[in-house]
Design an enzyme around this catalytic site. Structure first.
Site, PDB file in Angstrom:
ATOM      1  N   THR A 278       0.857  -1.187   0.000  1.00 36.09           N
ATOM      2  CA  THR A 278       0.000   0.000   0.000  1.00 36.09           C
ATOM      3  C   THR A 278       0.889   1.231   0.000  1.00 36.09           C
ATOM      4  O   THR A 278       1.884   1.289   0.724  1.00 36.09           O
ATOM      5  CB  THR A 278      -0.928   0.003   1.225  1.00 36.09           C
ATOM      6  OG1 THR A 278      -1.763  -1.145   1.152  1.00 36.09           O
ATOM      7  CG2 THR A 278      -1.816   1.246   1.242  1.00 36.09           C
ATOM      8  N   PHE A 280       1.063   5.187   0.732  1.00 38.47           N
ATOM      9  CA  PHE A 280       0.398   6.254   1.482  1.00 38.47           C
ATOM     10  C   PHE A 280       0.963   7.588   1.036  1.00 38.47           C
ATOM     11  O   PHE A 280       2.138   7.674   0.678  1.00 38.47           O
ATOM     12  CB  PHE A 280       0.696   6.103   2.978  1.00 38.47           C
ATOM     13  CG  PHE A 280       0.071   4.881   3.603  1.00 38.47           C
ATOM     14  CD1 PHE A 280      -1.123   4.975   4.293  1.00 38.47           C
ATOM     15  CD2 PHE A 280       0.687   3.635   3.499  1.00 38.47           C
ATOM     16  CE1 PHE A 280      -1.701   3.850   4.866  1.00 38.47           C
ATOM     17  CE2 PHE A 280       0.121   2.507   4.071  1.00 38.47           C
ATOM     18  CZ  PHE A 280      -1.086   2.620   4.758  1.00 38.47           C
TER      19      PHE A 280
END
Ligand code: PEP
Ligand code: MN
Length: 678
Positions: A278, A280
């Site tokens: 992921t 960010f």
């Protein structure tokens, strides 16, 4: 436990302590090097050759000791990546933190959620002050707190290698004028965690965030005896086990979370995909400077103009300079069905000449382009060490773009070639293209009948845009001040009825969004040309702006005012000459016709002329309008009124319907000399 086992474990504990102490010493040396690099800006941040040597040496020593070079190399990789980040903190010698005793960072989820872990990772080296993580239930709540000044930053996930983009983060970036100041990559490694002493075969319920459950389909399909339960975040699911104390319930979360809560890891690697990451973004209120020696990414938000091939041209401007795009995301524009906005991430610093030139080129194909930020590029593996040599383009001359003037309008000194013309789309009408555009309408919106009559006059005469003031900047407070919002509504209603786009003036920052939602363009009046708060706000909207020259403003000041708008991202600016104050009193203002060729020499932006406010008297409007067309203006802004005697504002300078028709006829042969039609 046997005595032998205990002795071996004690030995390991003591070795671990030494390893960590040595890592700490190694990081301290890296800090020293960082400090030296910070003071000597000619030193490269990364030395790929040196990294390679260290890596080879480790592998050699490992193998001499009968260890796997591969695994030992992975340990080194983590240490090097940690060292590099620690060094970054020393690059900005002047930065003394953000002025707060702690750095408040908002994230969505609970303590130990993936967002929380990513924040801790990123801030382990980023700030000189302590991290204060602030948990929020939603992305929006975190951004609201940031906008309200309750946080220094918000860290939100923006994409996942399996699930794709997180639309909500893009929406929030669109809604607010914020900056991306850093990024973090978190490798998502889900595990199944249970209460101490629980057993995989005795688990009847597995709970987690729905996305995490989705990512573990294969494992869950095999665990036929257990049912799943959605929870609002992975860490909260894990926490609920502790609160309930039921050994038949397990949670899917990170191993870090399981350890932090004292849960047992029942199974590792439960995700379908081993490579789940992921990304960010760290969002701040303002952009932050970043050392050009770092490997960086730059993010842009842009709206295309509606020319054929605009997207291809934009991509070409990056490709031609060998700039690597890492992401291209399209998002719908709810206010304009079937139109899209694009988010572009590219490798490079916005101040790198190649990047700056590519952005300047791309800008010409956009209605709106904003740089969301330049920030360090994270998640690079050692074996993908980028070349730190600056990218130079074939035509790069090393010039930095002038920052105080519109990019599309870079000031040309006499030696430079004329700027490329930029066209500006206003509704369905193009300024600066092959047609000379006449905007006509009353000084002020007075009532519905007047506006419907005017719309008919405008359309019948062949003018293509209608004006009408609702918020009037009157010199005397006793004069008619305009109908305000009601006036905007009457103007828009008449414009829609006759299918002519409309423009109206806004005086206050607070009215910008509301007016921009319905009007096709916004006018900045002469009195507000240097209202920088207003200009900045207009820079953030996706509507063209007609910027009038101030009563005593120089051409240079007009261009600098335009740069406030374009710097915000809105490059649809139309400049308007409307006369300036001189010693001459025979006319209301002195129309500076020379500003037209001067502006066209110095900027690519369209230039129109308002002869009405310069003349002040009806009979002077036509000759001045013809002069404007003759010197090469891209269009006119003129006042017309169905019944000038009854006008509440500027009646003496208002043209009648017949005057406008006659003007249009006389303009035709003049604009033809510039190769244009009406
Ligand atoms: C207008 O266009 O209505 C107006 C007030 O003009 P200016 O700002 O040029 O005086
Ligand atoms: Mn007026």
């Amino acid at each position: 436990m046997t005595q032998k086992l205990q002795t071996d474990r004690d030995a390991i504990d003591s070795i671990d302590q030494q390893i960590v102490a040595l890592i700490s010493q190694r990081i301290a040396s890296a800090r020293q090097i960082g400090s030296t690099k910070g003071k000597h800006t000619d030193l490269a941040i990364r030395d790929p050759k040196r990294e390679r040597e260290v890596y080879d040496r480790w592998a050699r020593i490992a193998e001499q000791n009968g260890l796997s070079g591969y695994y030992v190399g992975r340990v080194l990789r983590e240490i090097l990546s940690y060292s590099r980040r620690v060094q970054e903190g020393y690059l900005d010698q002047d930065a003394s933190g953000n002025g707060h005793p702690v750095t408040r960072v908002g994230y969505q989820g609970t303590v130990n959620s993936y967002s929380f872990l990513a924040a801790k990772k990123l801030f382990s080296h980023r700030e000189k002050t302590a991290l204060e993580p602030n948990s929020f239930r939603t992305f929006r709540a975190a951004i609201d707190a940031l906008v309200a000044g309750e946080l220094e930053y918000a860290l939100l996930p923006i994409e996942n290698t399996i699930a794709g983009s997180l639309n909500e983060t893009y929406e929030l970036l669109k809604e607010h004028d914020l900056a991306i100041v850093d990024e973090e990559i978190w490798p998502v490694e889900h595990c199944l965690a249970g209460l101490p002493g629980s057993n995989l075969n005795e688990i009847f319920t597995i709970r987690s965030h729905p996305v995490a459950l989705q990512q573990c389909q294969t494992f869950l399909a095999r665990a036929t005896w257990a049912s799943t339960e959605a929870f609002y975040d992975t860490a909260a699911a894990a926490e609920s086990l502790m609160a309930e104390g039921n050994k038949a319930v397990a949670a899917i979360c990170s191993e870090e979370c399981a350890h932090a809560l004292g849960l047992d890891v029942l199974q590792r690697g439960v995700a379908d995909q081993p490579h789940n990451q992921t990304r960010f973004v760290l969002i701040g209120r303002d952009p932050e400077p970043i050392d050009q020696r770092l490997s960086c990414k730059t993010s842009l938000r842009l709206a295309l103009n509606h020319r054929e091939g605009a997207l291809a041209e934009i991509l070409q401007s990056f490709a031609a300079r060998k700039l690597n795009l890492t992401k291209l995301e399209s998002r719908p524009k709810p206010e304009s069905p079937w139109e899209y906005e694009f988010y572009v991430d590219l490798v490079g610093h916005q101040d790198d000449p190649a990047v700056a030139e590519a952005i300047a080129d791309a800008r010409a194909h956009t209605n709106y382009l904003r740089i969301l930020g330049t920030y360090p590029r994270r998640g690079l593996e050692l074996d993908q060490i980028p070349s730190t040599a600056p990218v130079h383009t074939a035509n790069g001359n090393g010039d930095s773009p002038e920052s105080n003037v519109p990019m599309t309008a870079a000031v040309s000194t006499r030696e430079r070639k004329l700027p490329d013309r930029t066209t500006v789309q206003l509704g369905s009408v193009e300024f600066g293209g092959s047609r000379f555009v006449v905007i006509a309408g009353p000084c002020a919106v007075e009532n519905r009948r007047q506006m419907l009559d005017t719309a008919q006059i405008v359309r019948d005469a062949g003018a293509r845009v209608m004006r009408g003031g609702a918020y009037k900047p009157r010199t005397s407070h006793d004069s008619f001040q305009g109908l305000g919002w009601q006036g905007v509504e009457l103007l828009v209603e008449a414009g829609r009825a006759y299918e002519v786009p409309v423009v109206t003036e806004v005086l206050r920052t607070e009215d910008v969004d509301r007016v921009a939602a319905v009007a096709d363009a916004i006018q900045v009046g002469a009195r507000n040309m240097q209202n920088y708060a207003l200009l900045r706000t207009l820079g953030t909207i996706d509507r063209p702006i007609i910027l009038k020259r101030g009563l005593s403003a120089t051409i240079d000041e007009l261009l600098k005012a335009a740069a406030y708008i374009t710097a915000g991202g809105n490059n649809r600016v139309i400049l308007c000459e409307r006369g300036i104050r001189t010693f001459e009193t025979a006319t209301r203002s002195t129309l500076d016709v020379s500003s037209v060729p001067v502006l066209r020499h110095r900027t690519g932006l369209p230039v129109i002329v308002d002869p009405s406010h310069a003349a002040g008297e009806r009979h002077l409007v036509e000759p001045l309008a013809l002069a404007a067309a003759a010197v090469g203006a891209d269009g006119l802004l003129v006042e017309v009124h169905a019944n000038p005697e009854e006008a509440l504002c500027d009646g003496p300078q208002a043209m009648t319907a017949d005057d406008l028709k006659s003007l249009m006829a006389k303009l035709e042969p003049i604009v033809a000399t510039h190769g244009r039609t009406l």
